[in-house]
Design a protein around this motif. Structure first.
Motif, PDB file in Angstrom:
ATOM      1  N   HIS A   1      -7.204  10.772  -2.625  1.00 23.80           N
ATOM      2  CA  HIS A   1      -5.952  11.402  -3.067  1.00 23.80           C
ATOM      3  C   HIS A   1      -4.854  10.358  -3.210  1.00 23.80           C
ATOM      4  N   ASN A   2      -4.811   9.367  -2.311  1.00 26.67           N
ATOM      5  CA  ASN A   2      -3.820   8.287  -2.455  1.00 26.67           C
ATOM      6  C   ASN A   2      -4.002   7.539  -3.772  1.00 26.67           C
ATOM      7  N   MET A   3      -5.267   7.313  -4.167  1.00 26.38           N
ATOM      8  CA  MET A   3      -5.541   6.624  -5.435  1.00 26.38           C
ATOM      9  C   MET A   3      -5.136   7.495  -6.625  1.00 26.38           C
ATOM     10  N   ARG A   4      -5.313   8.805  -6.502  1.00 22.74           N
ATOM     11  CA  ARG A   4      -4.910   9.705  -7.591  1.00 22.74           C
ATOM     12  C   ARG A   4      -3.396   9.718  -7.791  1.00 22.74           C
ATOM     13  N   THR A   5      -2.649   9.367  -6.735  1.00 23.71           N
ATOM     14  CA  THR A   5      -1.174   9.448  -6.796  1.00 23.71           C
ATOM     15  C   THR A   5      -0.536   8.074  -6.645  1.00 23.71           C
ATOM     16  N   LEU A   6      -1.207   7.021  -7.167  1.00 22.96           N
ATOM     17  CA  LEU A   6      -0.658   5.647  -7.078  1.00 22.96           C
ATOM     18  C   LEU A   6       0.565   5.440  -7.969  1.00 22.96           C
ATOM     19  N   GLY A   7       0.771   6.316  -8.926  1.00 23.83           N
ATOM     20  CA  GLY A   7       1.775   6.097  -9.960  1.00 23.83           C
ATOM     21  C   GLY A   7       3.166   5.791  -9.454  1.00 23.83           C
ATOM     22  N   ALA A   8       3.548   6.294  -8.266  1.00 20.20           N
ATOM     23  CA  ALA A   8       4.915   6.115  -7.767  1.00 20.20           C
ATOM     24  C   ALA A   8       5.141   4.760  -7.110  1.00 20.20           C
ATOM     25  N   LEU A   9       4.081   3.946  -6.959  1.00 17.74           N
ATOM     26  CA  LEU A   9       4.210   2.669  -6.239  1.00 17.74           C
ATOM     27  C   LEU A   9       4.519   1.510  -7.181  1.00 17.74           C
ATOM     28  N   ARG A  10       4.999   0.394  -6.559  1.00 19.57           N
ATOM     29  CA  ARG A  10       5.241  -0.841  -7.328  1.00 19.57           C
ATOM     30  C   ARG A  10       3.907  -1.382  -7.852  1.00 19.57           C
ATOM     31  N   PRO A  11       3.921  -2.084  -9.004  1.00 21.98           N
ATOM     32  CA  PRO A  11       2.661  -2.606  -9.563  1.00 21.98           C
ATOM     33  C   PRO A  11       1.888  -3.499  -8.593  1.00 21.98           C
ATOM     34  N   ASP A  12       2.598  -4.390  -7.836  1.00 24.08           N
ATOM     35  CA  ASP A  12       1.883  -5.290  -6.933  1.00 24.08           C
ATOM     36  C   ASP A  12       1.219  -4.521  -5.789  1.00 24.08           C
ATOM     37  N   LYS A  13       1.891  -3.480  -5.286  1.00 25.00           N
ATOM     38  CA  LYS A  13       1.308  -2.667  -4.212  1.00 25.00           C
ATOM     39  C   LYS A  13       0.126  -1.855  -4.742  1.00 25.00           C
TER      40      LYS A  13
ATOM     41  N   ILE B   1      -3.673  -2.138  -3.081  1.00 25.15           N
ATOM     42  CA  ILE B   1      -4.400  -0.963  -2.583  1.00 25.15           C
ATOM     43  C   ILE B   1      -5.683  -0.749  -3.392  1.00 25.15           C
ATOM     44  N   ALA B   2      -5.611  -0.983  -4.702  1.00 22.31           N
ATOM     45  CA  ALA B   2      -6.787  -0.798  -5.561  1.00 22.31           C
ATOM     46  C   ALA B   2      -7.890  -1.803  -5.209  1.00 22.31           C
ATOM     47  N   ARG B   3      -7.501  -3.059  -4.935  1.00 20.19           N
ATOM     48  CA  ARG B   3      -8.507  -4.065  -4.563  1.00 20.19           C
ATOM     49  C   ARG B   3      -9.165  -3.708  -3.232  1.00 20.19           C
ATOM     50  N   GLU B   4      -8.348  -3.297  -2.264  1.00 23.71           N
ATOM     51  CA  GLU B   4      -8.891  -2.869  -0.969  1.00 23.71           C
ATOM     52  C   GLU B   4      -9.852  -1.707  -1.167  1.00 23.71           C
TER      53      GLU B   4
ATOM     54  N   ASN C   1     -21.494   9.728  -4.128  1.00 24.34           N
ATOM     55  CA  ASN C   1     -21.263   9.089  -5.427  1.00 24.34           C
ATOM     56  C   ASN C   1     -20.127   9.718  -6.217  1.00 24.34           C
ATOM     57  N   THR C   2     -19.847  11.007  -6.003  1.00 19.73           N
ATOM     58  CA  THR C   2     -18.720  11.624  -6.725  1.00 19.73           C
ATOM     59  C   THR C   2     -17.412  10.925  -6.337  1.00 19.73           C
ATOM     60  N   ILE C   3     -17.251  10.638  -5.049  1.00 19.29           N
ATOM     61  CA  ILE C   3     -16.046   9.942  -4.592  1.00 19.29           C
ATOM     62  C   ILE C   3     -16.093   8.475  -5.000  1.00 19.29           C
ATOM     63  N   ARG C   4     -17.277   7.841  -4.884  1.00 21.47           N
ATOM     64  CA  ARG C   4     -17.391   6.419  -5.238  1.00 21.47           C
ATOM     65  C   ARG C   4     -16.983   6.171  -6.684  1.00 21.47           C
ATOM     66  N   ILE C   5     -17.511   6.985  -7.602  1.00 19.38           N
ATOM     67  CA  ILE C   5     -17.244   6.778  -9.036  1.00 19.38           C
ATOM     68  C   ILE C   5     -15.760   6.964  -9.340  1.00 19.38           C
ATOM     69  N   GLU C   6     -15.149   8.009  -8.760  1.00 20.26           N
ATOM     70  CA  GLU C   6     -13.732   8.246  -9.041  1.00 20.26           C
ATOM     71  C   GLU C   6     -12.863   7.138  -8.426  1.00 20.26           C
ATOM     72  N   LEU C   7     -13.203   6.687  -7.218  1.00 20.35           N
ATOM     73  CA  LEU C   7     -12.454   5.580  -6.595  1.00 20.35           C
ATOM     74  C   LEU C   7     -12.535   4.321  -7.450  1.00 20.35           C
ATOM     75  N   GLU C   8     -13.742   4.012  -7.948  1.00 20.77           N
ATOM     76  CA  GLU C   8     -13.925   2.810  -8.767  1.00 20.77           C
ATOM     77  C   GLU C   8     -13.113   2.883 -10.058  1.00 20.77           C
ATOM     78  N   ASP C   9     -13.158   4.035 -10.723  1.00 17.65           N
ATOM     79  CA  ASP C   9     -12.432   4.157 -11.986  1.00 17.65           C
ATOM     80  C   ASP C   9     -10.921   4.111 -11.782  1.00 17.65           C
ATOM     81  N   LEU C  10     -10.427   4.769 -10.723  1.00 16.04           N
ATOM     82  CA  LEU C  10      -8.986   4.753 -10.444  1.00 16.04           C
ATOM     83  C   LEU C  10      -8.527   3.340 -10.071  1.00 16.04           C
ATOM     84  N   ALA C  11      -9.346   2.630  -9.291  1.00 17.62           N
ATOM     85  CA  ALA C  11      -8.997   1.257  -8.912  1.00 17.62           C
ATOM     86  C   ALA C  11      -9.004   0.344 -10.136  1.00 17.62           C
ATOM     87  N   PHE C  12      -9.994   0.513 -11.004  1.00 18.35           N
ATOM     88  CA  PHE C  12     -10.079  -0.281 -12.235  1.00 18.35           C
ATOM     89  C   PHE C  12      -8.840  -0.062 -13.105  1.00 18.35           C
ATOM     90  N   GLN C  13      -8.404   1.202 -13.218  1.00 14.38           N
ATOM     91  CA  GLN C  13      -7.219   1.514 -14.024  1.00 14.38           C
ATOM     92  C   GLN C  13      -5.948   0.925 -13.419  1.00 14.38           C
TER      93      GLN C  13
END
Length: 709
Positions: A142-154, A158-161, A176-188
């Motif tokens: 859920h934190n990855m789904r709502t990253l939009g409000a953070l600074r680009p560097d932060k 968080i995405a790399r971690e 795998n449902t969580i893994r795939i979504e985490l990977e795609d959100l981090a990549f974006q």
């Protein structure tokens, strides 16, 4: 906006009313605790724990996990403490909440240490209850789904971690449902422009491929129906990061990656899986070497399926996965499928097997944690261990062992047992002797040969692949160095005490304890180790002990310390090393220099580097033991006439003299002359003299001399 009523409606499908009521009570408690707090997006903070609980509800997690999701931030972000949560909701829920909470009370030097310490704390909590990591993964999603409000560097941090730790953990646990979504959100978050371009290209390609995909899907479905087999054929979508990695690693254009059509066939039982495999192989020709049976041999995370690649219409590649409905639930939810089956009051062997594998993995993490020097070293081991691409090898009794691709014989030995790894000396692969550094392949049978006196070699760290082996080797080497440092420290301290006609063994224990207290050292072994590693001077410690003994100071002068020289044999181990600047050999006059952290470094007496040593207390007179049977390195420089076959001739002379060439290098000085730098392994000065005499007799050699003089 999603509400608690929406969640309770969803929970009504698999939880009893009393458990749903407890989840609602946890929500209202969290709502009150977080009253007045808002997320960066401006929403009330309680929307976050509610969303985390909703993710877990999609996975059919139990009511305690959902309650922990509601409460997971109250200890960290409000005045509520763990005892209060335990009083209200019971110990299991309080332990889950505490395991997910960060270490907020400790000030860390940097973000990397904080990340490592937090993960280390979570691993301990996971060992008690694996649900901790499932709640944490839902929280991170859920934190990855709502990253939009953070600074680009932060966002990027968080995405790399997320990519390095949490997406891999989800994969390791089969979620795998969580893994795939985490990977795609981090990549974006890390590469927003690349992700957007690939996303647009996928949407465009999907439109062009729709008719071809539908044709293949209908043909397969019809074939199943004609044979009277129950099975559903579905198209399979590639996710963004997977496409990007294939383009980058395989250096293929987007069109080639998307040319592969993927299908999944889900059926009722295992027998039907193999029958369907025969049908699709009869329908389209299989690609040789591209069939994998993960049903007979499941992956480490419990994943089971048949994988095959086919030549489809007009030669297009078709990837097909065939599995049962239970295997499909396991592929999507992994370890969480255990609670899905539990909710239906039926224990299923697939889910139980997954839980057993998860427990085994966490047990391995705890063992790594014990061996790691600090949290950063531990998290490095964990990252190395979170790659799911496995091979399968066999023990002599036929047991299957799972190892990551690229694993070696040493990795296999440590996966059997740490003591086997520490004492292994050789290996038979399929009954043939093989080096310990051999990289393993699936299907091989390994038999490890051990010896009681054997110990790990520091060179193993250059080729081992698993985190468990690397961690265990480092731990064993550290222990080995400590043991050898204590032995050397005892010898050096007794040499210093011999001036005063006593030894550490003869001194009164009470006096030694008093000296340790004044030196702020825990025990005698720690003192001896510190002396052996050069952190404390043996003569200074000896003087301190004698001062305490007679109350009036030592009677011997500082010059008297060079009494009996320390005897060395070349096999003292890790805390006695031989200087690379002068390469001392048995027969040379040698001096020892005590270097902090390294122990005793042996130099030739005439070595120029010793002239810079300002502290004479760190220099020790050494002499060689008799009957040394070790090899020592020595460096030679040979001035020669450059001609063809010279290196082969030199090698022949050295081999005939029972020596080994460790390194050889040639520098051209002009059109006629060259310099050959030769590093040899020899027995001593006499052996070296014999080799030099033979080399000097070669016709092309004009000059030869030993380096480091």
């Amino acid at each position: 906006m999603f509400t608690i009523d929406d969640l309770t409606d969803r929970l009504g499908g698999y939880l009893p009313p009393d458990e749903i009521q407890q989840v609602k009570r946890a929500f209202y408690y969290a709502e009150q605790a977080h009253d007045g707090q808002h997320r960066r997006s401006g929403e009330a903070y309680v929307t976050h724990p509610l969303a985390v609980a909703n993710i877990l509800a999609n996975m059919h997690m139990d009511h305690q996990s959902l309650m922990a999701a509601m409460l997971h931030d109250v200890i960290e972000d409000t005045s509520v403490d763990k005892p209060a949560v335990e009083t209200q909701f019971g110990k299991p829920v309080a332990e889950l909440v505490d395991g997910v909470s960060k270490l907020t009370q400790i000030a860390f030097e940097d973000k990397a240490v904080a990340q490592a310490e937090n993960f280390q704390k979570m691993v301990l909590a996971m060992s008690r209850d694996i649900r901790v990591i499932i709640v944490k993964l839902a929280d991170r999603l859920h934190n990855m789904r709502t990253l939009g409000a953070l600074r680009p560097d932060k966002k990027r941090r968080i995405a790399r971690e997320t990519l390095e730790i949490y997406a891999r953990v989800a994969g390791r646990l089969g979620i795998n449902t969580i893994r795939i979504e985490l990977e795609d959100l981090a990549f974006q978050a890390i590469h927003p422009m690349r992700a957007e371009r690939i996303k647009r290209a996928v949407i465009s390609a999907r439109g062009h491929r729709r008719s071809a995909m539908r044709q293949v899907q209908d043909t397969m479905q019809q074939s199943l129906n004609d044979e009277g087999l129950s099975g559903t054929v579905m198209g399979r979508q590639k996710h963004l990061l997977s496409i990007y990695r294939k383009m980058r690693d395989q250096r293929k254009p987007f069109a080639e990656i998307m040319d592969v059509f993927g299908f999944r066939i889900v059926t009722d039982d295992v027998a039907s899986c193999y029958r369907i495999l025969g049908i699709v192989h009869n329908l389209y020709k299989p690609v040789p070497g591209r069939f994998k049976d993960y049903i007979a041999i499941p992956k480490a995370n419990g994943y089971q399926s048949l994988h095959t690649t086919l030549f489809g219409p007009r030669g297009m590649p078709i990837e097909v996965q065939i599995r049962t409905r239970e295997m499909e639930a396991m592929a999507n939810n992994g370890i969480a499928a255990h609670w899905l089956y539990k909710a239906g009051q039926t224990d299923h062997p697939i889910a139980e097997g997954s839980r057993a594998r998860a427990r085994s993995w966490v047990k391995g993490l705890l063992e790594m944690q014990r061996h790691a020097g600090d949290s950063l070293e531990f998290i490095e081991h964990v990252k190395n261990d979170l790659f799911p691409d496995d091979i399968y090898v066999f023990t002599p009794k036929g047991d299957i062992m799972e190892l990551p691709r690229g694993a070696t014989v040493i990795d296999f030995a440590y996966s059997v047992h740490t003591d086997i790894g520490n004492s292994c000396i050789a290996c038979r692969i399929d009954r043939q002797l093989a080096p310990l550094s051999t990289r393993l392949e699936s299907g091989q049978t390994l038999d490890i040969i051990t010896a009681p006196a054997a110990r790990p070699n520091v060179a193993w760290l250059n080729f081992v692949g698993t985190a468990k082996a690397r961690s265990a080797i480092r731990h064993a080497l550290k222990h080995q160095q400590q043991k050898e440092a204590i032995q050397l420290g005892r010898r050096l301290l007794n040499k210093a005490l011999s001036v005063f006609e006593t030894s550490i063994e003869e001194l009164d224990d009470a006096l030694v304890k008093r000296a340790l207290k004044e030196l702020d050292i825990e025990d005698k072994d720690t003192l001896l180790e510190s002396i052996g590693l050069g952190r404390h001077m043996a003569y200074v410690v000896a003087r301190h002990l004698i001062d305490l003994l007679d109350g009036q100071g030592a009677t011997a002068s500082g010059e008297a310390k060079s009494q009996q020289p320390v005897v060395i044999s070349g096999s003292e181990g890790m805390v006695t090393s031989f200087a690379r600047c002068c390469h001392p050999l048995p027969g040379d006059d040698v001096v020892g220099h005590l270097s902090a952290g390294k122990g005793l470094v042996v130099h030739r007496a005439e070595c120029n580097n010793l002239a810079d040593k300002q502290n004479p207390d760190k220099l020790f007179t050494l002499e060689w033991a008799e009957n040394i049977d070790e090899d020592f390195l020595v460096a030679l420089r040979i001035e020669v006439e450059s001609r063809r076959g010279l290196v082969a001739e030199l090698a022949g002379v050295v081999t005939d003299a029972d020596a080994n060439i460790e390194r050889i290098g040639i520098e051209e000085r002009d059109a006629r002359l060259a310099s050959v730098n030769l590093t040899l392994a020899v027995k001593g000065r006499v052996h070296l003299a014999r080799i030099i005499k033979r080399i000097r007799n070669l016709h092309s050699v004009e000059k030869i001399y030993r380096l480091g003089q």
